[in-house]
Design a protein around this motif. Structure first.
Motif, short mmCIF file in Angstrom:
data_model
loop_
_atom_site.label_atom_id
_atom_site.label_comp_id
_atom_site.label_asym_id
_atom_site.label_seq_id
_atom_site.Cartn_x
_atom_site.Cartn_y
_atom_site.Cartn_z
N GLN A 6 0.83 -1.20 0.00
CA GLN A 6 0.00 0.00 0.00
C GLN A 6 0.87 1.26 0.00
OE1 GLN A 6 -2.74 0.20 3.32
NE2 GLN A 6 -4.21 1.38 2.11
N CYS A 7 1.93 1.27 0.77
CA CYS A 7 2.81 2.44 0.84
C CYS A 7 3.56 2.64 -0.48
CB CYS A 7 3.79 2.30 1.99
SG CYS A 7 3.01 2.44 3.60
N LEU A 8 4.06 1.57 -1.04
CA LEU A 8 4.79 1.68 -2.30
C LEU A 8 3.86 2.14 -3.42
CD1 LEU A 8 7.14 -1.42 -2.06
CD2 LEU A 8 7.74 0.98 -1.67
N ARG A 9 2.65 1.63 -3.44
CA ARG A 9 1.68 2.08 -4.44
C ARG A 9 1.29 3.54 -4.25
NH1 ARG A 9 -2.30 -3.20 -4.71
NH2 ARG A 9 -1.03 -4.37 -6.19
N ALA A 10 1.32 4.00 -3.00
CA ALA A 10 0.99 5.40 -2.70
C ALA A 10 2.14 6.35 -3.02
CB ALA A 10 0.56 5.56 -1.24
N GLY A 11 3.32 5.78 -3.31
CA GLY A 11 4.43 6.62 -3.72
C GLY A 11 5.66 6.60 -2.84
N ALA A 12 5.68 5.77 -1.80
CA ALA A 12 6.88 5.67 -0.97
C ALA A 12 8.03 5.15 -1.83
CB ALA A 12 6.65 4.75 0.22
N SER A 13 9.21 5.69 -1.61
CA SER A 13 10.39 5.28 -2.37
C SER A 13 10.96 3.96 -1.86
CB SER A 13 11.48 6.34 -2.28
OG SER A 13 11.01 7.56 -2.77
N GLU A 14 10.88 3.77 -0.56
CA GLU A 14 11.46 2.60 0.10
C GLU A 14 10.61 2.25 1.31
OE1 GLU A 14 13.93 0.54 -0.65
OE2 GLU A 14 14.40 1.64 -2.48
N PHE A 15 10.94 1.11 1.92
CA PHE A 15 10.22 0.66 3.09
C PHE A 15 11.19 -0.10 3.97
CE2 PHE A 15 7.30 -1.68 5.70
CZ PHE A 15 6.19 -0.86 5.78
N LEU A 16 11.26 0.27 5.24
CA LEU A 16 12.11 -0.42 6.21
C LEU A 16 11.24 -0.87 7.37
CD1 LEU A 16 15.09 2.10 6.38
CD2 LEU A 16 15.06 -0.09 5.17
N HIS A 17 11.57 -2.04 7.94
CA HIS A 17 10.79 -2.52 9.07
C HIS A 17 11.69 -3.17 10.11
CE1 HIS A 17 11.06 -6.80 7.96
NE2 HIS A 17 10.98 -6.36 6.71
N ALA A 18 11.20 -3.16 11.34
CA ALA A 18 11.90 -3.81 12.44
C ALA A 18 11.73 -5.32 12.32
CB ALA A 18 11.35 -3.31 13.76
N PRO A 19 12.67 -6.10 12.75
CA PRO A 19 13.96 -5.66 13.30
C PRO A 19 14.87 -5.17 12.18
CG PRO A 19 13.90 -8.05 13.20
CD PRO A 19 12.55 -7.56 12.75
N PHE A 20 15.49 -4.05 12.41
CA PHE A 20 16.34 -3.44 11.39
C PHE A 20 17.66 -4.19 11.33
CE2 PHE A 20 13.56 -0.13 13.09
CZ PHE A 20 12.85 0.16 11.94
N ARG A 21 18.07 -4.51 10.12
CA ARG A 21 19.32 -5.25 9.92
C ARG A 21 20.35 -4.32 9.29
NH1 ARG A 21 15.15 -8.48 8.66
NH2 ARG A 21 14.94 -10.43 9.77
N THR A 22 21.58 -4.53 9.69
CA THR A 22 22.67 -3.75 9.11
C THR A 22 22.66 -3.95 7.60
OG1 THR A 22 23.98 -4.10 11.11
CG2 THR A 22 25.16 -3.37 9.15
N GLY A 23 22.75 -2.88 6.89
CA GLY A 23 22.80 -2.95 5.44
C GLY A 23 21.48 -2.60 4.76
N GLU A 24 20.33 -2.80 5.43
CA GLU A 24 19.04 -2.48 4.81
C GLU A 24 18.92 -1.00 4.50
OE1 GLU A 24 16.04 -4.07 7.39
OE2 GLU A 24 16.12 -6.03 6.44
N ALA A 25 19.31 -0.16 5.46
CA ALA A 25 19.24 1.29 5.24
C ALA A 25 20.22 1.70 4.15
CB ALA A 25 19.51 2.05 6.53
N GLU A 26 21.40 1.09 4.12
CA GLU A 26 22.37 1.40 3.07
C GLU A 26 21.82 1.03 1.70
OE1 GLU A 26 26.74 0.98 5.09
OE2 GLU A 26 25.70 -0.86 4.60
N GLN A 27 21.18 -0.13 1.60
CA GLN A 27 20.60 -0.56 0.34
C GLN A 27 19.48 0.39 -0.08
OE1 GLN A 27 19.42 -4.62 0.92
NE2 GLN A 27 21.53 -5.35 1.01
N ALA A 28 18.68 0.85 0.88
CA ALA A 28 17.59 1.78 0.57
C ALA A 28 18.15 3.08 0.00
CB ALA A 28 16.76 2.06 1.82
N ILE A 29 19.23 3.57 0.56
CA ILE A 29 19.84 4.81 0.07
C ILE A 29 20.43 4.61 -1.32
CG2 ILE A 29 21.81 6.35 0.42
CD1 ILE A 29 21.11 6.39 3.33
N MET A 30 21.07 3.48 -1.53
CA MET A 30 21.67 3.23 -2.85
C MET A 30 20.60 3.17 -3.93
SD MET A 30 24.83 0.72 -1.71
CE MET A 30 24.51 -0.42 -2.97
#
Length: 124
Positions: free
Chosen positions: A99-123
């Motif tokens: 639903q968020c991606l269809r509404a226009g979100a660029s990325e999506f992160l969820h807990a538990p947060f893993r090292t590297g997920e935020a880096e991949q989202a930025i890339m």
């Protein structure tokens, strides 16, 4: 040689303070997001626009778990203002992610947060 992703400035909108703390702890180690403004409740669209002008973030990290309807309403305003949005959730709920991606979100992160997920989202 690996290239480290650039650090993005972010406006965090997260009424769920436990989720905000988990996210902040996860990003502290990888230095991918620099939270320049932390809103502890969902703002009105006018207040959000004012905060965007003041802090001029590269992206908005938006808690979509606490109140999905309000979050999606704000997401539509952010997309209209051409601000990249990263949806934030306390679980990997496929329906919410879609639903968020269809509404226009660029990325999506969820807990538990893993090292590297935020880096991949930025890339991306």
């Amino acid at each position: 040689m690996t290239t480290k992703p650039a650090e993005l400035t972010a406006l965090l909108v997260c009424p769920d303070r436990a989720l905000a703390q988990d996210f902040s702890t996860a990003i502290a180690d990888v230095k991918t997001f620099n939270v320049v403004t932390d809103l502890k409740e969902y703002p009105t669209p006018a207040m959000l626009e004012q905060r965007l002008k003041l802090s001029q973030p590269d992206a908005v990290v938006l808690d979509v778990a606490t109140d999905r309807e309000t979050a999606l309403f704000l997401l539509s305003h952010l997309v209209g203002a051409h601000v990249p949005v990263v949806g934030l959730h306390n679980a990997g709920d496929p329906e919410t992610i879609l639903q968020c991606l269809r509404a226009g979100a660029s990325e999506f992160l969820h807990a538990p947060f893993r090292t590297g997920e935020a880096e991949q989202a930025i890339m991306r």
